[in-house]
Design a protein around this motif. Structure first.
Motif, short mmCIF file in Angstrom:
data_model
loop_
_atom_site.label_atom_id
_atom_site.label_comp_id
_atom_site.label_asym_id
_atom_site.label_seq_id
_atom_site.Cartn_x
_atom_site.Cartn_y
_atom_site.Cartn_z
N ILE A 321 3.75 -7.38 2.52
CA ILE A 321 4.64 -7.06 2.30
C ILE A 321 4.28 -5.72 0.78
O ILE A 321 5.45 -4.64 0.68
CB ILE A 321 4.97 -8.13 0.39
CG1 ILE A 321 5.77 -9.29 0.71
CG2 ILE A 321 5.29 -7.88 -0.71
CD1 ILE A 321 4.91 -10.48 -0.42
N ALA A 322 3.14 -5.55 0.68
CA ALA A 322 2.64 -3.90 0.06
C ALA A 322 3.16 -2.90 0.44
O ALA A 322 3.03 -1.71 0.59
CB ALA A 322 1.26 -4.00 0.29
N GLY A 323 2.56 -3.18 1.62
CA GLY A 323 3.40 -2.17 3.56
C GLY A 323 4.76 -1.65 3.85
O GLY A 323 5.28 -0.61 3.04
N TYR A 324 5.35 -3.11 3.10
CA TYR A 324 6.80 -2.70 3.18
C TYR A 324 7.51 -1.97 1.84
O TYR A 324 8.38 -0.91 2.04
CB TYR A 324 7.60 -3.78 3.43
CG TYR A 324 8.84 -4.13 2.87
CD1 TYR A 324 9.74 -3.78 4.11
CD2 TYR A 324 9.85 -4.33 1.97
CE1 TYR A 324 11.23 -4.01 4.31
CE2 TYR A 324 11.03 -4.12 1.55
CZ TYR A 324 12.10 -3.56 2.65
OH TYR A 324 13.37 -4.00 2.67
N MET A 325 6.45 -2.03 0.57
CA MET A 325 7.19 -1.15 -0.76
C MET A 325 6.84 0.55 -0.66
O MET A 325 7.13 1.65 -0.72
CB MET A 325 6.31 -1.89 -1.55
CG MET A 325 6.35 -3.88 -1.86
SD MET A 325 5.56 -4.22 -3.48
CE MET A 325 5.71 -3.14 -4.70
#
Length: 468
Positions: A321-325
């Motif tokens: 999720i952090a990578g997508y953000m």
């Protein structure tokens, strides 16, 4: 990875094979921590000696990683993978059948070579084969490998040691290593960039090994004789002299182990600090909390390991999720959340250290793990885009090396604090000494967390905000 149709199945499987090989090495490393009391009795050695199963492993892994900037240019990925897999498999067999401590340590050092090669190789495959638009997602997924394994290790090791024996820790990974080897040989592709005009710098490898070993030895003196002892102070002085000599040599030499000139890029340098610090906190807590739980709360090894499981699983879910953000909005938001959560979590451990319960540790650890996962992969991703071309292998090697050494130093420093407290407290009460030592450890992690948060804010207002 199955949700991303723009990346071929072959590439996904190649990253998975190398990533899980790295996962296996790190998992075994932290699994052994909870078996130390058992090994002390069975192998008839001291706790200080047994700890070298972790410290020695991490130290050699760090040294091997320092060579990968050159090795990734010299050898193609498949050759490195085959060699790493062989070292992991043979090392596991040696450990499984080890009759005494020296043989067990030898097996662990073989596994260290494997992890030292496989972790940078995993990120190299990502940086080479994943499009920039997906870089954050895949480094987030890769971050799960090196962040989830240290926290799952105590759970795995504690349960296996409780139900069977410490040897079964190695039995459990042998089939997985074989499976990963089969997947890897059919999916890993790519050619080495070549080493034309580049000579391998053996002196730099020796220099880094001496520096890293001396730093660990220096803190070990504090644990043995106290922070104000002449042994510790002399080692500090010696470490500084060796570091100055190494820095001078690196600037004068025509050979390069790693192109340290990339550290002149401010954002890369500060992201490296955050990356190093997050791993220091992560591995440090995975060492301190099981000891605290077993010594102070009187939990058994399985309970101490399971205590960290909820935070580990939730943290793992947050990484992608952090990578997508990051891919969509940049580094600022995920890193700010990371900095805030690890600072709050570390502060709560510090403030509540005298009254911590198993439930309290679980909830605070969840905060810290989510904060860690929000920032770890993003710090690497944002650091990697600061350099281009061949220098990416230098950046990859440097980050991997420092990430691994962060674990070694974190374990060493935080264990030394507890040992030093026992020396200077004037009491033999193990519970009180552990509480006092853990409180200092948590204070150290709080300060480090705050520095990470400040570095994130500084980069945004000094560099990133100007681009918006």
């Amino acid at each position: 990875m199955g949700l991303d149709n723009s990346v071929s199945t072959r590439v996904k499987l190649s990253i998975l094979a190398v990533g899980l090989l790295s996962f296996t090495g790190i998992l075994i490393e932290t699994s052994m921590n909870v078996t130390f009391p058992t090994l002390v009795k069975m192998l008839n050695v001291s706790l200080g000696t047994v700890q070298w199963l972790t410290t020695g492993y991490l130290l050699l892994t760090t040294i091997v990683m320092s060579t990968t900037a050159y090795l990734l240019k010299k050898f193609n990925p498949l050759k490195l993978f085959i060699f790493a897999t062989a070292c992991c498999f043979i090392g596991s067999l040696v450990c499984l059948m080890a009759p005494d401590f020296p043989v067990l340590l030898g097996g662990r050092l073989l596994q260290a070579v494997s992890t030292g090669l496989s972790t940078p190789l995993m990120f190299n495959l990502i940086f080479e084969e994943i499009p920039t638009s997906k870089l954050g997602l895949y480094t987030g997924l890769a971050g799960i490998v090196i962040s989830l394994a240290p926290a799952l290790g105590p759970t795995y090791g504690g349960i296996v040691n409780g139900l069977w024996s410490w040897r079964e820790i190695f039995v459990g990974v042998l089939p997985l290593i074989i499976l990963l080897f089969i997947i890897g040989i059919f999916t890993i592709r790519g050619q080495a960039r070549g080493t034309k005009g580049i000579s391998f710098d053996y002196l730099s490898v020796a220099g880094l090994a001496i520096i890293f070993s001396t730093i660990l030895f220096t803190f070990d003196q504090a644990g043995r004789y106290g922070w104000d002892s002449k042994q510790f102070l002399l080692c500090v002085l010696g470490s500084l002299v060796i570091f100055i000599i190494f820095t001078w040599y690196n600037r004068q030499s025509s050979r390069q182990l790693i192109d340290f000139s990339i550290l002149r890029v401010p954002v890369l340098r500060l992201r490296l600090f955050g990356y190093f610090s997050l791993q220091f906190i992560n591995i440090g807590l995975s060492f301190v909390l099981p000891i605290f739980a077993q010594t102070v709360l009187k939990l058994d090894s399985a309970q101490a390991g399971l205590m960290l499981l909820p935070g580990s699983l939730l943290g793992a879910a947050v990484g992608p999720i952090a990578g997508y953000m990051y891919d969509k909005r940049g580094a600022w938001i995920p890193l700010l959340i990371s900095g805030l959560l690890i600072t709050v979590g570390s502060s709560l451990f510090w403030i509540k250290s005298e009254s911590l319960t198993m439930v309290g540790i679980i909830w605070i650890y969840i905060l810290v793990r989510i904060g860690f996962s929000m920032g770890f992969g993003v710090s690497l991703s944002d650091g990697s885009v600061q350099v281009k071309g061949a220098k990416k292998s230098d950046q990859n090697s440097l980050y991997s090396m420092m990430q691994q050494y962060a674990g070694s130093l974190g374990t060493n420093v935080l264990s030394v604090v507890i040992s030093a407290v026992a020396i200077t407290s004037g009491t033999n009460n193990e519970v009180l000494n552990t509480i006092a030592g853990a409180k200092i450890d948590f204070a150290i992690l709080t300060v480090l967390s705050l520095l990470v948060l400040l570095s994130i804010i500084y980069v945004y207002f000094r560099y990133e905000r100007q681009k918006d």
